[in-house]
Design a protein around this motif. Structure first.
Motif, PDB file in Angstrom:
ATOM      1  N   ILE A  35      70.433 103.949  47.686  1.00  0.00           N
ATOM      2  CA  ILE A  35      70.178 105.376  47.473  1.00  0.00           C
ATOM      3  C   ILE A  35      71.006 106.204  48.452  1.00  0.00           C
ATOM      4  O   ILE A  35      71.563 107.232  48.084  1.00  0.00           O
ATOM      5  N   THR A  36      71.097 105.733  49.695  1.00  0.00           N
ATOM      6  CA  THR A  36      71.916 106.411  50.698  1.00  0.00           C
ATOM      7  C   THR A  36      73.131 105.544  51.022  1.00  0.00           C
ATOM      8  O   THR A  36      73.160 104.338  50.725  1.00  0.00           O
ATOM      9  N   LYS A  37      74.112 106.149  51.653  1.00  0.00           N
ATOM     10  CA  LYS A  37      75.309 105.405  52.084  1.00  0.00           C
ATOM     11  C   LYS A  37      74.910 104.280  53.035  1.00  0.00           C
ATOM     12  O   LYS A  37      75.381 103.153  52.920  1.00  0.00           O
ATOM     13  N   GLU A  38      74.019 104.585  53.964  1.00  0.00           N
ATOM     14  CA  GLU A  38      73.578 103.593  54.949  1.00  0.00           C
ATOM     15  C   GLU A  38      72.865 102.422  54.276  1.00  0.00           C
ATOM     16  O   GLU A  38      73.084 101.271  54.637  1.00  0.00           O
ATOM     17  N   GLU A  39      72.019 102.731  53.292  1.00  0.00           N
ATOM     18  CA  GLU A  39      71.318 101.665  52.572  1.00  0.00           C
ATOM     19  C   GLU A  39      72.315 100.802  51.798  1.00  0.00           C
ATOM     20  O   GLU A  39      72.201  99.570  51.787  1.00  0.00           O
ATOM     21  N   ALA A  40      73.290 101.432  51.165  1.00  0.00           N
ATOM     22  CA  ALA A  40      74.303 100.680  50.423  1.00  0.00           C
ATOM     23  C   ALA A  40      75.082  99.759  51.354  1.00  0.00           C
ATOM     24  O   ALA A  40      75.351  98.602  51.010  1.00  0.00           O
ATOM     25  N   LEU A  41      75.437 100.254  52.542  1.00  0.00           N
ATOM     26  CA  LEU A  41      76.179  99.426  53.499  1.00  0.00           C
ATOM     27  C   LEU A  41      75.324  98.272  54.016  1.00  0.00           C
ATOM     28  O   LEU A  41      75.826  97.157  54.195  1.00  0.00           O
ATOM     29  N   ASP A  42      74.049  98.510  54.249  1.00  0.00           N
ATOM     30  CA  ASP A  42      73.143  97.422  54.651  1.00  0.00           C
ATOM     31  C   ASP A  42      73.034  96.382  53.535  1.00  0.00           C
ATOM     32  O   ASP A  42      73.072  95.178  53.787  1.00  0.00           O
ATOM     33  N   ASN A  43      72.917  96.858  52.301  1.00  0.00           N
ATOM     34  CA  ASN A  43      72.758  95.945  51.167  1.00  0.00           C
ATOM     35  C   ASN A  43      74.015  95.118  50.920  1.00  0.00           C
ATOM     36  O   ASN A  43      73.913  93.937  50.573  1.00  0.00           O
ATOM     37  N   ILE A  44      75.197  95.701  51.106  1.00  0.00           N
ATOM     38  CA  ILE A  44      76.419  94.924  50.880  1.00  0.00           C
ATOM     39  C   ILE A  44      76.580  93.857  51.959  1.00  0.00           C
ATOM     40  O   ILE A  44      77.120  92.793  51.693  1.00  0.00           O
ATOM     41  N   GLN A  45      76.092  94.116  53.156  1.00  0.00           N
ATOM     42  CA  GLN A  45      76.133  93.079  54.193  1.00  0.00           C
ATOM     43  C   GLN A  45      75.334  91.862  53.748  1.00  0.00           C
ATOM     44  O   GLN A  45      75.804  90.727  53.871  1.00  0.00           O
ATOM     45  N   ASP A  46      74.132  92.097  53.217  1.00  0.00           N
ATOM     46  CA  ASP A  46      73.316  90.986  52.707  1.00  0.00           C
ATOM     47  C   ASP A  46      74.011  90.286  51.543  1.00  0.00           C
ATOM     48  O   ASP A  46      73.989  89.061  51.447  1.00  0.00           O
ATOM     49  N   ALA A  47      74.638  91.076  50.661  1.00  0.00           N
ATOM     50  CA  ALA A  47      75.337  90.499  49.510  1.00  0.00           C
ATOM     51  C   ALA A  47      76.512  89.633  49.955  1.00  0.00           C
ATOM     52  O   ALA A  47      76.742  88.556  49.400  1.00  0.00           O
ATOM     53  N   ILE A  48      77.246  90.082  50.965  1.00  0.00           N
ATOM     54  CA  ILE A  48      78.389  89.313  51.471  1.00  0.00           C
ATOM     55  C   ILE A  48      77.909  87.997  52.076  1.00  0.00           C
ATOM     56  O   ILE A  48      78.481  86.930  51.818  1.00  0.00           O
ATOM     57  N   ILE A  49      76.862  88.045  52.860  1.00  0.00           N
ATOM     58  CA  ILE A  49      76.323  86.826  53.471  1.00  0.00           C
ATOM     59  C   ILE A  49      75.901  85.835  52.383  1.00  0.00           C
ATOM     60  O   ILE A  49      76.246  84.653  52.443  1.00  0.00           O
ATOM     61  N   SER A  50      75.186  86.314  51.379  1.00  0.00           N
ATOM     62  CA  SER A  50      74.753  85.443  50.273  1.00  0.00           C
ATOM     63  C   SER A  50      75.947  84.885  49.514  1.00  0.00           C
ATOM     64  O   SER A  50      75.981  83.700  49.171  1.00  0.00           O
ATOM     65  N   TYR A  51      76.933  85.724  49.259  1.00  0.00           N
ATOM     66  CA  TYR A  51      78.145  85.307  48.544  1.00  0.00           C
ATOM     67  C   TYR A  51      78.819  84.162  49.286  1.00  0.00           C
ATOM     68  O   TYR A  51      79.182  83.148  48.694  1.00  0.00           O
ATOM     69  N   LEU A  52      78.984  84.320  50.601  1.00  0.00           N
ATOM     70  CA  LEU A  52      79.672  83.306  51.404  1.00  0.00           C
ATOM     71  C   LEU A  52      78.877  82.005  51.477  1.00  0.00           C
ATOM     72  O   LEU A  52      79.461  80.918  51.453  1.00  0.00           O
ATOM     73  N   GLU A  53      77.553  82.102  51.548  1.00  0.00           N
ATOM     74  CA  GLU A  53      76.721  80.896  51.562  1.00  0.00           C
ATOM     75  C   GLU A  53      76.857  80.117  50.262  1.00  0.00           C
ATOM     76  O   GLU A  53      77.006  78.894  50.265  1.00  0.00           O
ATOM     77  N   VAL A  54      76.823  80.827  49.135  1.00  0.00           N
ATOM     78  CA  VAL A  54      76.960  80.166  47.829  1.00  0.00           C
ATOM     79  C   VAL A  54      78.362  79.588  47.677  1.00  0.00           C
ATOM     80  O   VAL A  54      78.527  78.454  47.199  1.00  0.00           O
ATOM     81  N   ALA A  55      79.384  80.330  48.090  1.00  0.00           N
ATOM     82  CA  ALA A  55      80.765  79.831  47.994  1.00  0.00           C
ATOM     83  C   ALA A  55      80.926  78.552  48.808  1.00  0.00           C
ATOM     84  O   ALA A  55      81.579  77.604  48.361  1.00  0.00           O
ATOM     85  N   LYS A  56      80.314  78.507  49.985  1.00  0.00           N
ATOM     86  CA  LYS A  56      80.393  77.301  50.822  1.00  0.00           C
ATOM     87  C   LYS A  56      79.745  76.112  50.117  1.00  0.00           C
ATOM     88  O   LYS A  56      80.300  75.013  50.089  1.00  0.00           O
ATOM     89  N   GLU A  57      78.573  76.337  49.531  1.00  0.00           N
ATOM     90  CA  GLU A  57      77.891  75.265  48.793  1.00  0.00           C
ATOM     91  C   GLU A  57      78.732  74.771  47.623  1.00  0.00           C
ATOM     92  O   GLU A  57      78.861  73.568  47.397  1.00  0.00           O
ATOM     93  N   LEU A  58      79.291  75.693  46.861  1.00  0.00           N
ATOM     94  CA  LEU A  58      80.070  75.327  45.675  1.00  0.00           C
ATOM     95  C   LEU A  58      81.358  74.603  46.017  1.00  0.00           C
ATOM     96  O   LEU A  58      81.873  73.835  45.209  1.00  0.00           O
ATOM     97  N   ASN A  59      81.892  74.845  47.207  1.00  0.00           N
ATOM     98  CA  ASN A  59      83.166  74.251  47.598  1.00  0.00           C
ATOM     99  C   ASN A  59      83.017  72.993  48.447  1.00  0.00           C
ATOM    100  O   ASN A  59      84.017  72.410  48.858  1.00  0.00           O
TER     101      ASN A  59
END
Length: 68
Positions: free
Chosen positions: A29-53
């Motif tokens: 909803i806010t810029k700050e919330e979006a930036l917090d949420n993308i940090q979580d998304a990046i961490i999850s993305y990298l964890e899944v990529a590590k598992e898949l590779n």
């Protein structure tokens, strides 16, 4: 580690995505919330990529572009 993220104001708040990680996006909803949420998304993305590779061979190739 730092990743570039892009933000776009929308009717609902902010859309945010990481161009270097295809499909890694979030919102808030806010810029700050979006930036917090993308940090979580990046961490999850990298964890899944590590598992898949795990157990997969990878290497680098050099690509030369011809500018005619």
């Amino acid at each position: 580690m730092q990743y570039q993220v892009n933000l776009k104001k929308t009717e609902e708040g902010y859309a945010v995505w990481c161009p270097s990680l295809p499909g890694c996006a979030s919102q808030g909803i806010t810029k700050e919330e979006a930036l917090d949420n993308i940090q979580d998304a990046i961490i999850s993305y990298l964890e899944v990529a590590k598992e898949l590779n795990t157990g997969i061979e990878s290497c680098y190739v050099e690509v030369k572009l011809n500018h005619a």
